[in-house]
Design a protein around this motif. Structure first.
Motif, PDB file in Angstrom:
ATOM      1  N   ALA A  76       0.821  -1.211   0.000  1.00  0.00           N
ATOM      2  CA  ALA A  76       0.000   0.000   0.000  1.00  0.00           C
ATOM      3  C   ALA A  76       0.855   1.261   0.000  1.00  0.00           C
ATOM      4  CB  ALA A  76      -0.939   0.003   1.208  1.00  0.00           C
ATOM      5  N   VAL A  77       1.956   1.237   0.739  1.00  0.00           N
ATOM      6  CA  VAL A  77       2.853   2.406   0.769  1.00  0.00           C
ATOM      7  C   VAL A  77       3.407   2.669  -0.627  1.00  0.00           C
ATOM      8  CG1 VAL A  77       5.063   3.286   1.602  1.00  0.00           C
ATOM      9  CG2 VAL A  77       3.473   2.205   3.207  1.00  0.00           C
ATOM     10  N   GLY A  78       3.899   1.625  -1.283  1.00  0.00           N
ATOM     11  CA  GLY A  78       4.451   1.804  -2.624  1.00  0.00           C
ATOM     12  C   GLY A  78       3.424   2.316  -3.614  1.00  0.00           C
ATOM     13  N   ASP A  85      -1.109  11.454  -4.378  1.00  0.00           N
ATOM     14  CA  ASP A  85      -2.196  12.132  -3.667  1.00  0.00           C
ATOM     15  C   ASP A  85      -2.272  11.581  -2.249  1.00  0.00           C
ATOM     16  OD1 ASP A  85      -4.806  13.906  -3.966  1.00  0.00           O
ATOM     17  OD2 ASP A  85      -5.401  12.067  -2.920  1.00  0.00           O
ATOM     18  N   PHE A  86      -2.238  12.474  -1.262  1.00  0.00           N
ATOM     19  CA  PHE A  86      -2.213  12.095   0.141  1.00  0.00           C
ATOM     20  C   PHE A  86      -3.470  11.321   0.532  1.00  0.00           C
ATOM     21  CE2 PHE A  86      -2.170  13.595   4.774  1.00  0.00           C
ATOM     22  CZ  PHE A  86      -1.203  12.665   5.138  1.00  0.00           C
ATOM     23  N   GLY A  87      -4.637  11.791   0.085  1.00  0.00           N
ATOM     24  CA  GLY A  87      -5.889  11.150   0.452  1.00  0.00           C
ATOM     25  C   GLY A  87      -6.030   9.765  -0.142  1.00  0.00           C
ATOM     26  N   VAL A  88      -5.746   9.624  -1.416  1.00  0.00           N
ATOM     27  CA  VAL A  88      -5.826   8.321  -2.076  1.00  0.00           C
ATOM     28  C   VAL A  88      -4.855   7.342  -1.429  1.00  0.00           C
ATOM     29  CG1 VAL A  88      -5.446   7.078  -4.240  1.00  0.00           C
ATOM     30  CG2 VAL A  88      -6.600   9.301  -4.272  1.00  0.00           C
ATOM     31  N   ALA A  89      -3.647   7.806  -1.152  1.00  0.00           N
ATOM     32  CA  ALA A  89      -2.646   6.948  -0.517  1.00  0.00           C
ATOM     33  C   ALA A  89      -3.115   6.496   0.860  1.00  0.00           C
ATOM     34  CB  ALA A  89      -1.321   7.705  -0.403  1.00  0.00           C
ATOM     35  N   ALA A  90      -3.712   7.416   1.616  1.00  0.00           N
ATOM     36  CA  ALA A  90      -4.204   7.068   2.951  1.00  0.00           C
ATOM     37  C   ALA A  90      -5.341   6.060   2.868  1.00  0.00           C
ATOM     38  CB  ALA A  90      -4.664   8.325   3.679  1.00  0.00           C
ATOM     39  N   GLY A  91      -6.219   6.209   1.864  1.00  0.00           N
ATOM     40  CA  GLY A  91      -7.316   5.267   1.691  1.00  0.00           C
ATOM     41  C   GLY A  91      -6.818   3.867   1.393  1.00  0.00           C
ATOM     42  N   ILE A  92      -5.845   3.748   0.490  1.00  0.00           N
ATOM     43  CA  ILE A  92      -5.251   2.451   0.163  1.00  0.00           C
ATOM     44  C   ILE A  92      -4.590   1.849   1.400  1.00  0.00           C
ATOM     45  CG2 ILE A  92      -3.367   1.344  -1.108  1.00  0.00           C
ATOM     46  CD1 ILE A  92      -5.667   1.745  -2.879  1.00  0.00           C
ATOM     47  N   VAL A 233      -7.209   2.320 -10.486  1.00  0.00           N
ATOM     48  CA  VAL A 233      -6.008   1.562 -10.854  1.00  0.00           C
ATOM     49  C   VAL A 233      -5.238   1.147  -9.606  1.00  0.00           C
ATOM     50  CG1 VAL A 233      -3.774   1.680 -12.017  1.00  0.00           C
ATOM     51  CG2 VAL A 233      -5.806   2.640 -13.122  1.00  0.00           C
ATOM     52  N   ALA A 234      -5.122   2.059  -8.644  1.00  0.00           N
ATOM     53  CA  ALA A 234      -4.399   1.755  -7.405  1.00  0.00           C
ATOM     54  C   ALA A 234      -5.051   0.594  -6.661  1.00  0.00           C
ATOM     55  CB  ALA A 234      -4.346   2.999  -6.516  1.00  0.00           C
ATOM     56  N   VAL A 235      -6.362   0.592  -6.595  1.00  0.00           N
ATOM     57  CA  VAL A 235      -7.087  -0.480  -5.906  1.00  0.00           C
ATOM     58  C   VAL A 235      -6.900  -1.812  -6.629  1.00  0.00           C
ATOM     59  CG1 VAL A 235      -9.401  -1.341  -5.349  1.00  0.00           C
ATOM     60  CG2 VAL A 235      -8.786   1.020  -4.824  1.00  0.00           C
ATOM     61  N   ILE A 236      -6.989  -1.794  -7.958  1.00  0.00           N
ATOM     62  CA  ILE A 236      -6.807  -3.028  -8.738  1.00  0.00           C
ATOM     63  C   ILE A 236      -5.401  -3.593  -8.520  1.00  0.00           C
ATOM     64  CG2 ILE A 236      -6.626  -3.950 -11.076  1.00  0.00           C
ATOM     65  CD1 ILE A 236      -8.866  -2.022 -11.893  1.00  0.00           C
ATOM     66  N   VAL A 237      -4.394  -2.725  -8.555  1.00  0.00           N
ATOM     67  CA  VAL A 237      -3.014  -3.176  -8.354  1.00  0.00           C
ATOM     68  C   VAL A 237      -2.840  -3.733  -6.947  1.00  0.00           C
ATOM     69  CG1 VAL A 237      -0.601  -2.436  -8.189  1.00  0.00           C
ATOM     70  CG2 VAL A 237      -2.043  -1.597 -10.058  1.00  0.00           C
ATOM     71  N   PHE A 238      -3.402  -3.058  -5.948  1.00  0.00           N
ATOM     72  CA  PHE A 238      -3.268  -3.540  -4.568  1.00  0.00           C
ATOM     73  C   PHE A 238      -3.890  -4.919  -4.411  1.00  0.00           C
ATOM     74  CE2 PHE A 238      -5.270  -4.124  -0.403  1.00  0.00           C
ATOM     75  CZ  PHE A 238      -4.134  -4.158   0.390  1.00  0.00           C
ATOM     76  N   TYR A 239      -5.098  -5.115  -4.923  1.00  0.00           N
ATOM     77  CA  TYR A 239      -5.758  -6.411  -4.775  1.00  0.00           C
ATOM     78  C   TYR A 239      -5.067  -7.491  -5.610  1.00  0.00           C
ATOM     79  CZ  TYR A 239      -9.660  -5.059  -1.821  1.00  0.00           C
ATOM     80  OH  TYR A 239     -10.431  -4.655  -0.747  1.00  0.00           O
ATOM     81  N   ALA A 240      -4.499  -7.118  -6.735  1.00  0.00           N
ATOM     82  CA  ALA A 240      -3.756  -8.092  -7.541  1.00  0.00           C
ATOM     83  C   ALA A 240      -2.535  -8.589  -6.770  1.00  0.00           C
ATOM     84  CB  ALA A 240      -3.329  -7.466  -8.870  1.00  0.00           C
TER      85      ALA A 240
END
Length: 314
Positions: A76-78, A85-92, A233-240
């Protein structure tokens, strides 16, 4: 599919309500409602004597803790830093540190996992919410400079950690212990648990997306529309990455490992959404975006994994 429709309708109707009215003002009562309707029913089958399973399966517990509280947060950090974006990163990141969820026992039962261990892991992960909040605080503290934002130490997430823990963990657990003395009540809740869960998810999403603060998503779309695509895209990559790591590191031929597997693959999204409403003022309303998209990714992913990667045990 049914749950996806409920999630979509709850969020959409709530957002439309907030758009055409003054919207809701946030109240911590929603946390108590979530705790009693989503978390408490799942604790009925948890027996305190099952704590002994922690020692019996200690190596699995350690592996699960490393995956859920070290490996996935590192993913998630990567990913978060790459979003810029600070908010998107915090959500992930918040999704990455909240293991399990309301659907986790469904997937454990469906795939032939050890339900006793599954309930124990659910309980332990709820206790670990305080650790999750601490990790979110540390994430914000050490990455705010990278995002060129100010993370005010006086208005950090620590200010709401106590009410979250009390309303989402302590009260639901104590209530479940009291209600166990009233068998007809427990039987009624168990019988209609699915409808109670789905109804509460709809109401929670309707309320959260009907908040005055949620209307700021319109401004995000007007000024930073690319964040919607970036979040997806961030969510898809994280779950992958999460699915790949879970499939690789857990032995799916073991019922106990299957239970732990689902506690890594699935994340407690609704809990993340509730917590994010407290902290959107700190991280920005864009924090909601990855949590919204997580519903659209996690549910289909769980179906695919259950059907394709969970062979029947002998």
């Amino acid at each position: 599919m049914q749950l996806i429709v409920i999630v979509f309708l709850g969020a959409l109707l709530g957002f439309l309500y907030g758009s055409y009215t003054d919207g809701f003002i946030f109240s911590t009562d929603i946390c108590l409602f979530a705790g009693l309707t989503l978390i408490m029913p799942s604790l009925f089958k948890f027996k305190l004597r099952e704590i002994t399973l922690v020692w019996e399966y200690r190596s699995l517990m350690i592996k699960g803790a490393i995956i859920n509280y070290i490996l996935l947060p590192l993913f998630a950090v990567g990913i978060g830093l790459a979003t810029k974006d600070f908010g998107v990163a915090a959500g992930i990141f918040l999704i990455s540190v909240l293991s399990g969820g309301g659907m986790v026992m469904h997937w454990i039962k469906r795939s032939g996992g050890d339900t006793s261990l599954g309930f124990l892991l659910l309980f332990l992960n709820l206790l670990a919410v305080s650790l999750s909040l601490l990790m979110l605080h540390l994430f914000a503290r050490f990455t705010s400079g990278y995002f060129d934002v100010t993370y005010d130490q006086e208005v950090t997430i620590r200010r709401f950690a106590e009410p979250v823990i009390m309303l989402l963990i302590v009260i639901p657990f104590l209530t479940s212990r009291v209600l166990l003395w009233f068998k007809p009540v427990v039987a009624f809740i168990e019988k209609y648990k699915k409808f109670i869960s789905q109804g509460s998810i709809f109401l929670i999403l309707f309320y959260l997306f009907g908040l005055q603060s949620s209307q700021q998503l319109v401004e995000v779309y007007d000024f930073y529309p690319e964040l919607f695509f970036v979040s997806l895209v961030a969510v898809i990559v994280f779950y992958a990455l999460t699915a790949a790591a879970s499939l690789l590191l857990y032995d799916r031929n073991s019922p106990q490992e299957r239970a732990a597997f689902w506690h890594s693959l699935t994340r407690y999204i609704t809990l993340a959404l509730v917590i994010s409403t407290f902290s959107s003022g700190t991280f920005g309303v864009s924090m909601l975006l990855p949590i919204m998209f997580a519903y659209l990714v996690q549910i289909p992913l769980s179906v695919i994994v259950a059907n394709r990667y969970m062979p029947k045990l002998d």
